[in-house]
Structure formats: C-alpha cells, structure tokens
Design an enzyme around this catalytic site. Structure first.
Site, mmCIF file in Angstrom:
data_model
loop_
_atom_site.group_PDB
_atom_site.id
_atom_site.type_symbol
_atom_site.label_atom_id
_atom_site.label_comp_id
_atom_site.label_asym_id
_atom_site.label_seq_id
_atom_site.Cartn_x
_atom_site.Cartn_y
_atom_site.Cartn_z
ATOM 1 N N ARG A 35 3.538 -4.394 16.766
ATOM 2 C CA ARG A 35 2.134 -3.963 16.621
ATOM 3 C C ARG A 35 1.212 -5.069 17.135
ATOM 4 O O ARG A 35 0.139 -4.806 17.659
ATOM 5 C CB ARG A 35 1.833 -3.629 15.152
ATOM 6 C CG ARG A 35 2.710 -2.518 14.597
ATOM 7 C CD ARG A 35 2.536 -2.342 13.096
ATOM 8 N NE ARG A 35 2.928 -3.540 12.349
ATOM 9 C CZ ARG A 35 2.781 -3.684 11.034
ATOM 10 N NH1 ARG A 35 2.237 -2.715 10.313
ATOM 11 N NH2 ARG A 35 3.170 -4.780 10.431
ATOM 12 N N ASP A 45 -1.772 -8.374 11.749
ATOM 13 C CA ASP A 45 -3.136 -8.807 11.446
ATOM 14 C C ASP A 45 -3.644 -9.942 12.336
ATOM 15 O O ASP A 45 -4.829 -10.255 12.325
ATOM 16 C CB ASP A 45 -3.216 -9.283 9.982
ATOM 17 C CG ASP A 45 -3.031 -8.133 9.021
ATOM 18 O OD1 ASP A 45 -3.508 -7.032 9.341
ATOM 19 O OD2 ASP A 45 -2.406 -8.334 7.969
ATOM 20 N N HIS A 101 -1.770 -9.051 1.957
ATOM 21 C CA HIS A 101 -1.500 -7.757 2.601
ATOM 22 C C HIS A 101 -2.648 -7.486 3.590
ATOM 23 O O HIS A 101 -2.871 -8.276 4.503
ATOM 24 C CB HIS A 101 -1.349 -6.698 1.496
ATOM 25 C CG HIS A 101 -0.801 -5.380 1.942
ATOM 26 N ND1 HIS A 101 -0.111 -5.192 3.097
ATOM 27 C CD2 HIS A 101 -0.840 -4.137 1.359
ATOM 28 C CE1 HIS A 101 0.257 -3.917 3.219
ATOM 29 N NE2 HIS A 101 -0.196 -3.248 2.167
ATOM 30 N N SER A 158 0.824 -1.218 0.000
ATOM 31 C CA SER A 158 0.000 0.000 0.000
ATOM 32 C C SER A 158 0.858 1.268 0.000
ATOM 33 O O SER A 158 0.537 2.236 -0.709
ATOM 34 C CB SER A 158 -0.968 0.005 1.192
ATOM 35 O OG SER A 158 -0.304 -0.331 2.389
ATOM 36 N N HIS A 205 6.235 -12.614 7.739
ATOM 37 C CA HIS A 205 6.406 -11.224 7.285
ATOM 38 C C HIS A 205 7.579 -11.144 6.324
ATOM 39 O O HIS A 205 8.545 -11.905 6.444
ATOM 40 C CB HIS A 205 6.642 -10.276 8.468
ATOM 41 C CG HIS A 205 6.341 -8.849 8.120
ATOM 42 N ND1 HIS A 205 7.273 -8.016 7.558
ATOM 43 C CD2 HIS A 205 5.195 -8.132 8.215
ATOM 44 C CE1 HIS A 205 6.721 -6.838 7.340
ATOM 45 N NE2 HIS A 205 5.458 -6.876 7.725
HETATM 46 N N1 NMX Z 1 1.878 -19.842 6.434
HETATM 47 C C1 NMX Z 1 2.345 -20.747 5.562
HETATM 48 N N2 NMX Z 1 3.382 -20.529 4.720
HETATM 49 C C2 NMX Z 1 3.980 -19.343 4.820
HETATM 50 C C3 NMX Z 1 3.577 -18.356 5.740
HETATM 51 C C4 NMX Z 1 2.461 -18.630 6.554
HETATM 52 N N3 NMX Z 1 1.981 -17.739 7.403
HETATM 53 N N4 NMX Z 1 4.377 -17.267 5.585
HETATM 54 C C5 NMX Z 1 5.245 -17.582 4.604
HETATM 55 N N5 NMX Z 1 5.016 -18.810 4.136
HETATM 56 C C6 NMX Z 1 5.648 -19.489 3.006
HETATM 57 C C7 NMX Z 1 5.468 -18.653 1.761
HETATM 58 O O1 NMX Z 1 4.178 -18.826 1.166
HETATM 59 C C8 NMX Z 1 6.602 -19.137 0.895
HETATM 60 O O2 NMX Z 1 6.236 -20.353 0.336
HETATM 61 P P1 NMX Z 1 6.733 -20.805 -1.144
HETATM 62 O O3 NMX Z 1 8.216 -20.916 -1.014
HETATM 63 O O4 NMX Z 1 6.043 -22.089 -1.366
HETATM 64 O O5 NMX Z 1 6.314 -19.711 -2.064
HETATM 65 C C9 NMX Z 1 7.693 -19.384 1.930
HETATM 66 O O6 NMX Z 1 7.035 -19.533 3.194
HETATM 67 C C10 NMX Z 1 8.698 -18.257 2.045
HETATM 68 O O7 NMX Z 1 8.004 -17.035 2.280
HETATM 69 P P2 NMX Z 1 8.663 -15.870 3.153
HETATM 70 O O8 NMX Z 1 9.902 -15.426 2.433
HETATM 71 O O9 NMX Z 1 8.812 -16.276 4.559
HETATM 72 O O10 NMX Z 1 7.519 -14.765 3.119
HETATM 73 P P3 NMX Z 1 7.270 -13.640 2.007
HETATM 74 O O11 NMX Z 1 8.166 -12.498 2.307
HETATM 75 O O12 NMX Z 1 7.314 -14.203 0.649
HETATM 76 O O13 NMX Z 1 5.753 -13.266 2.325
HETATM 77 C C11 NMX Z 1 3.892 -12.843 3.748
HETATM 78 C C12 NMX Z 1 5.387 -12.557 3.486
HETATM 79 C C13 NMX Z 1 3.418 -11.923 4.860
HETATM 80 C C14 NMX Z 1 3.095 -12.513 2.475
HETATM 81 C C15 NMX Z 1 3.729 -14.321 4.147
HETATM 82 O O14 NMX Z 1 4.393 -14.568 5.364
HETATM 83 C C16 NMX Z 1 2.276 -14.766 4.259
HETATM 84 O O15 NMX Z 1 1.680 -15.138 3.248
HETATM 85 N N6 NMX Z 1 1.683 -14.708 5.509
HETATM 86 C C17 NMX Z 1 0.280 -15.009 5.690
HETATM 87 C C18 NMX Z 1 -0.556 -13.839 5.202
HETATM 88 C C19 NMX Z 1 -0.405 -12.645 6.108
HETATM 89 O O16 NMX Z 1 -0.457 -12.745 7.324
HETATM 90 N N7 NMX Z 1 -0.248 -11.443 5.487
HETATM 91 C C20 NMX Z 1 -0.234 -10.190 6.252
HETATM 92 C C21 NMX Z 1 1.110 -9.496 6.264
HETATM 93 C C22 NMX Z 1 1.038 -8.213 7.039
HETATM 94 N N8 NMX Z 1 0.245 -7.223 6.339
HETATM 95 O O17 NMX Z 1 -0.579 -6.604 6.935
HETATM 96 O O18 NMX Z 1 0.439 -6.942 5.153
HETATM 97 C C1 MLT Z 2 2.302 -3.540 6.529
HETATM 98 O O1 MLT Z 2 2.021 -2.974 7.603
HETATM 99 O O2 MLT Z 2 2.224 -2.932 5.435
HETATM 100 C C2 MLT Z 2 2.622 -4.991 6.538
HETATM 101 O O3 MLT Z 2 3.184 -5.381 7.750
HETATM 102 C C3 MLT Z 2 3.359 -5.467 5.328
HETATM 103 C C4 MLT Z 2 4.790 -5.030 5.161
HETATM 104 O O4 MLT Z 2 5.323 -4.195 5.859
HETATM 105 O O5 MLT Z 2 5.421 -5.605 4.245
#
Ligand code: NMX
Ligand code: MLT
Length: 432
Positions: free
Chosen positions: A325, A371, A270, A240, A316
C-alpha cells in the site's frame, strides 16, 4: 438489487463449507499458543477467519486473493487512465469476483440513493467544541446514525438467524453511502468555516468525496479513489477490523460496531500514525530548513528513537517487507508530484530509516507501512489539516469491515469470547 441476488446465490455454499469444518473437523489443531503471545498482544495467534482479505508477511495484502496492482488494473474505471470505482472494490470484497462495469456501477447507484444524512447528525457535529478532534466527530456522527439501523429494528420485531445478513447488508450500504458526506462535512465544518458542499449526483463515491472536500485539482478524485481502496481492508486482526467484528458478534448493529472501531483507529499506533507521520516529516524539514541530506535524516531518526519514541509510519505487526500500500502511493507520488519537497523528504526517509531501525535492533519490521506517505499526498493537493487524515482512513476502512460484518452474520458466526488466565496460572505452567 444485483448485489443481494449474487450474495443470496453464494452464501449457502460458504455456510456448508464452514459448517462441515466445524462439525466434522472440529478437533483439528490449527495453532499452538505460546506464553510470549499471550503476554504480547496475541501476535500471530491464528484465531480468526475471513475470506475477504489476507496479509502475507512478505507479499502484503491480497483482496479476495488479488494483489493491489492486480486490483487496480482489473477493477472497472471511469476512464482508461483513472483509478477504479470504489463501488467495484466493494463488490469484489463482498462477492469475491471482479465486477463487470454494470455491477460496479450498481453499487455506485445504491450509494447515491442512500447518501442523505439526517439533519440531526449535522446539528450534533456543529454542537461540539471547535477544538474537538475530527475522529471524535466522526465516531460520534456514526453513532448518531444508529437509530436508522434496519438490523436493530428487524431484530426487535423478531427474525430468523439465517436472515440476519439481509438487514446487515442494508445497514452496510446505508452507512458506507453516507460516510464520505459526513467526512467532508467534518472537514468543511472544522477548517472551511462550515461552508458545506453538497454531493454531486453525477459523480462516483470516491470522486464525490473529492468534490465535497472542495479540492479543485481533478487528480484529487483519483487520489481519493486510490486512498479508499488501499485502506479498505487488512484482514481481521488489526484493531479497527477486530473491534468491528467483536462488537458486531454481540449482534450490535453496524453503527455501534463501526463507531467503536473508529475509536480504535484513532490510536497513534493504528490509524493516527498517518497524522503523526506527517508531523514527523515536517519536523525533519523544519529542523534542517528543507529536504534533509541522508546524514541529517539519520540524525533526526536517531534523536527520535533515543528520546524513547517510535518512528511513525515504519514497522508492522504482520508485515516484514515494504507495505504494498506504501508502494502504490509511492508510485502515485512519483507520477504526479516527483519534485514536491515533502515527497523528496519522504524518499530520503525511505532510504535511511530501515537501516536505522535495523541498527536500533528492536522493530521486527524496519520497512514503511501504509501511513508513511498518505499525508504527503494529501498535502500536495492542499488538504493540509493533518488532524483530518485518520477520518479518511476510517472512510476507507468501512468498506472492509462492513463487508466482513455482513459475511459474519451470513455465516452465523457466534459471539466472540476468548478465555483469559491469571498470572499465577502462567507461572504454574513453567513449574511443569
Ligand atoms: N520505531 C521505533 N520502535 C519501533 C517501531 C518504530 N517504527 N516499530 C516497532 N518498534 C519497537 C516497538 O515499540 C517494540 O519496542 P519494545 O520492545 O520496547 O516494546 C519493538 O520494536 C518490537 O515491536 P514489533 O514487534 O516490531 O512491533 P509491534 O507488532 O509490537 O507493533 C506497530 C507494530 C505498527 C504498532 C509498531 O511498528 C509501531 O509502533 N510503528 C510506528 C507507528 C505506526 O506506524 N503505526 C501504524 C501501523 C499501521 N496502521 O495503520 O495501523
Ligand atoms: C491496518 O491497515 O489496519 C494496519 O496496517 C494495521 C494492521 O494490519 O495490523
């Protein structure tokens, strides 16, 4: 306006600092880009600059150099035991110093003067099909305000580059003033039969949102202030913030830029994760008929992972420890709802999921993010419509991204345009 006077005084110094870096030290190497980063969402590439907030992987966010506990302690408050005025946080983000009470209240007063939403915006929202997601309504309402842009008008008339930030500040204040009204209107339209509650001129920005939502428990005012402060900014690389920055770098005004950002926040990886997180916790409770045991939680988490889904609220892109947070919300819950069964379930999740994710071995960060708990707190105060949660994230996020946009124009940041390469070019690189 107090705020504008302060910004006028400090902008020249910041311009000099960045101009000196670019002109005299332009060849200094800051980072190297690896193949995995180009193919992996540019993770960790240092390529953006902001002084408004910084995320340390282990410590988490600092707003203008200050941790969340410090910010919550030092910002002016309506009373000793209340959460701070959000207007004070906006001053801190924009100016860089903690405001006096007068300065914090000057922002609150600006917001009160500017919170009138044109009727056509409400009419537009009423015209959408009733099953429209609240984030679609929110982004559409912001875009519908675009004809009000002072920046777009002044740009058309012709203005000097050094003046860009002034109408941008006007737009930032006008937009942020209206967002709680728009968000609460969407809530009342979708879930309360369109029975809209007008803003109360005696209330501050955060409390007014709580009032317009129609939540009677007065503690919800504190939760609203806390929620908006926590969600305000997370440096510039998240979807965002980066979207706002990118779109506004084309000199699109704040309405275009922020509505685009909200389209990104609406994604499940996100901002929508807060909604999905609540579904997930409720799913656990439904599966086991109440607060689960640690073993039941473990099983549910593994079932989620084995079905190829992520566990929402955990992991994350930057953080490598529990998100501060999350901790701030956890403390709020411990104080105000320790026995609430959904909070008890979230606690069991916190005790179990990090180990499950470590065992699973994929996520680089097994700890909870912002979240993981936000929906639980909303449920306690009766805001049970989880589709709405990302809208509240968006209202908070507006504070950080609009402050960044004002500064990007003040510092004359150029249009953003990174370079892309082809797959064949990457393959060439490995041939040496
Ligand atoms: N549950 C299962 N698998 C996960 C999770 C999780 N919570 N977090 C990361 N992974 C997996 C991810 O999908 C990836 O798999 P693959 O290699 O098969 O593609 C692998 O672990 C490596 O990912 P990371 O490098 O640890 O995470 P990345 O930086 O790519 O993504 C998020 C960060 C936040 C998108 C990821 O942790 C996620 O999908 N979390 C769950 C959704 C979430 O809570 N999002 C909110 C983030 C905060 N916000 O407000 O934006
Ligand atoms: C955010 O607050 O935007 C989330 O934690 C995602 C991020 O910082 O990558």
């Amino acid at each position: 306006m107090l705020l504008k006077e302060r910004l006028e005084a400090i902008i020249p110094g910041w311009r000099d600092r960045q101009r000196t870096l670019a002109k005299q030290h332009g060849d200094v190497v800051i980072d190297q880009v690896h193949m995995r980063q180009i193919l992996g969402g540019m993770r960790g590439v240092k390529s953006l600059v902001t002084d408004i907030s910084y995320v340390d992987p282990y410590e988490g966010i600092r707003f203008r150099g200050h941790t969340i506990p410090e910010v919550l302690e030092k910002l002016p408050k309506p009373s000793e035991d209340a959460m701070p005025y959000v207007g004070g946080l906006y001053w801190l983000l924009l100016v860089g110093d903690f405001p006096t009470e007068e300065e914090a209240l000057s922002i609150e007063a600006e917001w009160k003067k500017r919170n009138q939403v044109p009727q056509h915006v409400f009419d537009l929202l009423k015209g959408f099909p009733s099953d429209t997601h609240p984030m679609t309504l929110f982004a559409a309402a912001v875009l519908a305000l675009q004809p009000e842009s002072v920046f777009a008008k002044r740009y058309k008339e012709g203005m000097k580059k050094t003046e860009y930030w002034e109408p941008m500040l006007e737009d930032a204040l006008n937009l942020t003033a209206k967002l709680p009204v728009i968000a609460a209107f969407i809530y009342r339209l979708k879930y309360k039969g369109g029975d809209f509650i007008a803003p109360d001129p005696d209330l501050d920005w955060g409390a007014n949102f709580a009032h317009m939502m129609g939540v009677e428990n007065l503690k919800y005012r504190d939760l609203s202030r806390l929620y908006f402060i926590l969600h305000s900014d997370h440096e510039s690389g998240n979807v965002s913030a980066h979207t706002t920055y990118l779109v506004s770098s084309a000199l699109s005004d704040i309405y275009y830029s922020f509505s685009a950002a909200m389209d990104g926040l609406a994604g499940p990886l996100h901002g929508l994760a807060n909604q999905n997180c609540l579904y997930w916790l409720q799913g656990v409770m439904n599966a086991f008929g109440g607060v689960p045991t640690h073993e039941q939680m473990r099983k549910y988490a593994w079932d989620t992972l084995n079905s190829g889904q992520v566990i929402p609220g955990y992991g994350h892109a930057v953080l490598r420890r529990t998100d501060p947070r999350y901790k701030a919300q956890y403390e709020f819950a411990l104080k105000h709802m320790p026995e609430f069964d959904l909070f008890q379930t979230a606690k069991v999740a916190y005790e179990v999921i990090p180990d499950v994710l470590k065992e699973h071995g994929k996520a680089k960060n097994p700890w909870p993010n912002v979240d993981a708990l936000s929906g639980t707190l909303q449920q306690y105060y009766g805001v049970t419509e989880s589709d709405f949660y990302t809208v509240m994230f968006g209202v908070g996020r507006a504070l950080g991204v609009t402050a960044n946009t004002v500064w990007a124009r003040a510092l004359g940041h150029p249009i953003e345009r990174p370079k892309s390469v082809t797959t064949a070019m990457l393959e060439e690189e490995i041939k040496g």
